[in-house]
Write an enzyme that holds these catalytic residues in place. Structure first.
Site, mmCIF file in Angstrom:
data_model
loop_
_atom_site.group_PDB
_atom_site.id
_atom_site.type_symbol
_atom_site.label_atom_id
_atom_site.label_comp_id
_atom_site.label_asym_id
_atom_site.label_seq_id
_atom_site.Cartn_x
_atom_site.Cartn_y
_atom_site.Cartn_z
ATOM 1 C CB SER A 94 -30.043 6.960 -11.791
ATOM 2 O OG SER A 94 -29.374 5.793 -12.228
ATOM 3 C CG HIS A 95 -26.512 6.825 -14.791
ATOM 4 N ND1 HIS A 95 -26.968 6.356 -13.585
ATOM 5 C CD2 HIS A 95 -25.343 7.465 -14.537
ATOM 6 C CE1 HIS A 95 -26.098 6.673 -12.642
ATOM 7 N NE2 HIS A 95 -25.104 7.347 -13.193
ATOM 8 C CD GLU A 110 -31.740 4.825 -8.797
ATOM 9 O OE1 GLU A 110 -32.835 5.234 -8.372
ATOM 10 O OE2 GLU A 110 -31.598 4.275 -9.908
HETATM 11 P P1 NDP Z 1 -28.553 -1.166 -9.151
HETATM 12 O O1 NDP Z 1 -28.321 -1.288 -7.685
HETATM 13 O O2 NDP Z 1 -29.925 -1.026 -9.640
HETATM 14 O O3 NDP Z 1 -27.834 -2.419 -9.818
HETATM 15 C C1 NDP Z 1 -27.722 -2.462 -11.160
HETATM 16 C C2 NDP Z 1 -27.390 -3.863 -11.659
HETATM 17 O O4 NDP Z 1 -27.970 -4.889 -10.869
HETATM 18 C C3 NDP Z 1 -27.999 -3.989 -13.035
HETATM 19 O O5 NDP Z 1 -27.189 -4.856 -13.775
HETATM 20 C C4 NDP Z 1 -29.373 -4.556 -12.689
HETATM 21 O O6 NDP Z 1 -30.017 -5.166 -13.789
HETATM 22 C C5 NDP Z 1 -29.019 -5.548 -11.610
HETATM 23 N N1 NDP Z 1 -30.131 -5.853 -10.722
HETATM 24 C C6 NDP Z 1 -30.885 -4.974 -10.027
HETATM 25 N N2 NDP Z 1 -31.807 -5.635 -9.292
HETATM 26 C C7 NDP Z 1 -31.647 -6.959 -9.554
HETATM 27 C C8 NDP Z 1 -32.291 -8.147 -9.117
HETATM 28 N N3 NDP Z 1 -33.313 -8.101 -8.257
HETATM 29 N N4 NDP Z 1 -31.857 -9.326 -9.579
HETATM 30 C C9 NDP Z 1 -30.825 -9.389 -10.457
HETATM 31 N N5 NDP Z 1 -30.166 -8.294 -10.905
HETATM 32 C C10 NDP Z 1 -30.566 -7.095 -10.457
HETATM 33 O O7 NDP Z 1 -27.756 0.048 -9.796
HETATM 34 P P2 NDP Z 1 -26.817 1.160 -9.179
HETATM 35 O O8 NDP Z 1 -27.682 2.173 -8.533
HETATM 36 O O9 NDP Z 1 -25.726 0.554 -8.364
HETATM 37 O O10 NDP Z 1 -26.174 1.749 -10.534
HETATM 38 C C11 NDP Z 1 -27.006 2.259 -11.561
HETATM 39 C C12 NDP Z 1 -26.178 2.804 -12.683
HETATM 40 O O11 NDP Z 1 -25.401 3.874 -12.231
HETATM 41 C C13 NDP Z 1 -25.193 1.842 -13.354
HETATM 42 O O12 NDP Z 1 -25.525 1.743 -14.729
HETATM 43 C C14 NDP Z 1 -23.832 2.485 -13.173
HETATM 44 O O13 NDP Z 1 -22.947 2.351 -14.280
HETATM 45 C C15 NDP Z 1 -24.217 3.936 -13.000
HETATM 46 N N6 NDP Z 1 -23.189 4.663 -12.268
HETATM 47 C C16 NDP Z 1 -22.332 5.448 -12.977
HETATM 48 C C17 NDP Z 1 -21.344 6.128 -12.323
HETATM 49 C C18 NDP Z 1 -20.349 6.938 -13.077
HETATM 50 O O14 NDP Z 1 -19.422 7.466 -12.458
HETATM 51 N N7 NDP Z 1 -20.437 7.061 -14.366
HETATM 52 C C19 NDP Z 1 -21.191 6.071 -10.862
HETATM 53 C C20 NDP Z 1 -22.137 5.178 -10.235
HETATM 54 C C21 NDP Z 1 -23.101 4.532 -10.931
HETATM 55 P P3 NDP Z 1 -31.302 -4.396 -14.454
HETATM 56 O O15 NDP Z 1 -30.745 -3.122 -15.021
HETATM 57 O O16 NDP Z 1 -31.819 -5.342 -15.472
HETATM 58 O O17 NDP Z 1 -32.271 -4.138 -13.333
HETATM 59 O O1 PYC Z 2 -24.816 8.063 -9.978
HETATM 60 O O2 PYC Z 2 -23.041 7.888 -8.689
HETATM 61 C C1 PYC Z 2 -23.598 8.245 -9.718
HETATM 62 C C2 PYC Z 2 -22.793 8.898 -10.771
HETATM 63 C C3 PYC Z 2 -21.622 9.542 -10.663
HETATM 64 C C4 PYC Z 2 -21.276 9.971 -11.910
HETATM 65 C C5 PYC Z 2 -22.249 9.593 -12.762
HETATM 66 N N1 PYC Z 2 -23.170 8.922 -12.051
#
Ligand code: NDP
Ligand code: PYC
Length: 338
Positions: free
Chosen positions: A43-44, A185
């Site tokens: 996703s990133h 996602e």
């Molecule tokens: P997830 O719900 O997949 O959670 C991610 C975190 O939880 C990771 O550290 C992951 O480790 C861990 N994790 C996932 N499953 C398990 C498990 N079963 N047991 C233990 N740990 C677990 O990710 P999101 O969808 O919430 O976010 C994904 C990415 O999106 C992030 O990197 C975030 O920074 C990015 N994002 C960026 C935004 C922006 O504005 N720039 C906005 C929103 C999100 P692992 O990676 O090892 O699976």
């Molecule tokens: O996945 O929510 C997201 C997001 C927002 C900006 C970058 N990633």
């Protein structure tokens, strides 16, 4: 398909150069996206280049901005990204942040007026590699309904945390959206024509949905109900209001109906445990190791362990797996620019 990190890095540089991004932006954006791709954070990863170029075409990111330091006093560094990528502003602020944390024990980097589209752990790992404990966060666009509401107000508002371990290559890091999943996602489900898991979003009528298109018309849900909702308000206040930058709602208004990336600020806090604990840090870091090892021994996996495994596997095999359609879309971006 299989692509080597060098080839993927070159492709990303070529695309960014073709659209007029400065060498500094090419470098920081490519590093962030290829690193995420290598760790199988789809996703990133490099998929983000599509949204980035779209944002450029809508005039909502500057390809030529040079970040400037606007404040450098005590424990605080502030950088104005001038509407450029947050990744480049972070690269400019990182040395000062590390230096200040090592001098004062704690330091804060505030980035203003940046476009943020990356995984937070890429930055966190650069701080844990310097032996620092780190926290970072940024608002996004108002896609998420607060718990108890069906109306989007909050961003997906990610929160990253890192703690240096004895093996610096595998720090303790977690990083997730405060929504039940990242927007990225849902966008990927939409792109691939797949249904989402339940419990992530509601449609425009407020009914639960697993249809990504309906979810994008409706609202995303917070993780952990009112708890994720409250943490998300902290992100709006700390990484938006407290650094004089936009909330997710204001970022959405700035987008003005265009499907562009969030615009606003980011906050990064670094703590040097060697200043906090002096020589005692070594013993306490070992206690941290014992605690994390117990976590693993309980049968649970630590956040980031999947990533580290993917990274090791990709490094060992010498290539990264990339979706064929994504590769074609990236090549197409390049063709259209030239
Ligand atoms: P997830 O719900 O997949 O959670 C991610 C975190 O939880 C990771 O550290 C992951 O480790 C861990 N994790 C996932 N499953 C398990 C498990 N079963 N047991 C233990 N740990 C677990 O990710 P999101 O969808 O919430 O976010 C994904 C990415 O999106 C992030 O990197 C975030 O920074 C990015 N994002 C960026 C935004 C922006 O504005 N720039 C906005 C929103 C999100 P692992 O990676 O090892 O699976
Ligand atoms: O996945 O929510 C997201 C997001 C927002 C900006 C970058 N990633």
């Amino acid at each position: 398909m299989h692509i080597t990190p060098t080839q993927l890095t070159q492709l990303s540089h070529d695309i960014l150069a073709a659209y007029g991004f400065t060498p500094e932006h090419q470098k920081s954006i490519t590093h962030t996206l290829v690193t995420a791709q290598q760790d199988q954070c789809h996703s990133h990863g490099v998929w983000r280049l599509l949204g980035l170029i779209d944002t450029l075409k809508h005039g909502k990111i500057s390809a030529t901005a040079t970040p400037t330091i606007t404040q450098d006093v005590g424990s605080i560094v502030k950088i104005d990204a001038h509407m450029g990528s947050a990744t480049t502003a972070f690269s400019v602020g990182l040395p000062r942040l590390i230096e200040k944390a090592q001098q004062n024990g704690i330091a804060l980097l505030a980035i203003n007026h940046c476009v943020h589209f990356s995984a937070l752990w890429v930055e966190i790992e650069q701080l844990t590699q310097a032996g620092l404990i780190a926290i970072n966060s940024t608002p996004s666009h108002a896609w998420v309904a607060p718990a108890g509401s069906t109306k989007p107000l909050l961003g997906t508002n990610p929160l990253g945390f890192g703690f240096p371990r004895i093996n610096p290559q595998e720090p303790y890091v977690f990083d997730f959206a405060t929504s039940a999943t990242a927007r990225g996602e849902i966008q990927l489900h939409h792109r691939h024509g797949t249904q989402m898991p339940e419990g992530l979003a509601i449609d425009a009528q407020g009914n639960p949905t697993t249809d990504p298109a309906a979810a994008m018309q409706g609202a995303m849900l917070t993780f952990g109900g009112h708890k994720g909702s409250a943490i998300s308000t902290m992100v709006e206040l700390l990484a938006g209001i407290a650094i004089g930058d936009m909330t997710s709602q204001e970022s959405m208004a700035f987008a003005d109906g265009t499907p562009t990336l969030p615009y606003g600020g980011e906050i990064i806090i670094a703590i040097d445990p060697k200043i906090l604990l002096g020589d005692d840090w070594t013993a306490h870091q070992q206690r941290g190791e014992d605690f994390l090892n117990q976590f693993n021994a309980s049968g649970a996996r630590l956040p980031s362990q999947r990533r580290f495994k993917a990274r090791a596997q990709n490094q060992q095999q010498g290539y990264i797996e990339l979706d064929d359609n994504l590769y074609a879309d990236l090549q197409n971006l390049l063709t259209l620019a030239n």
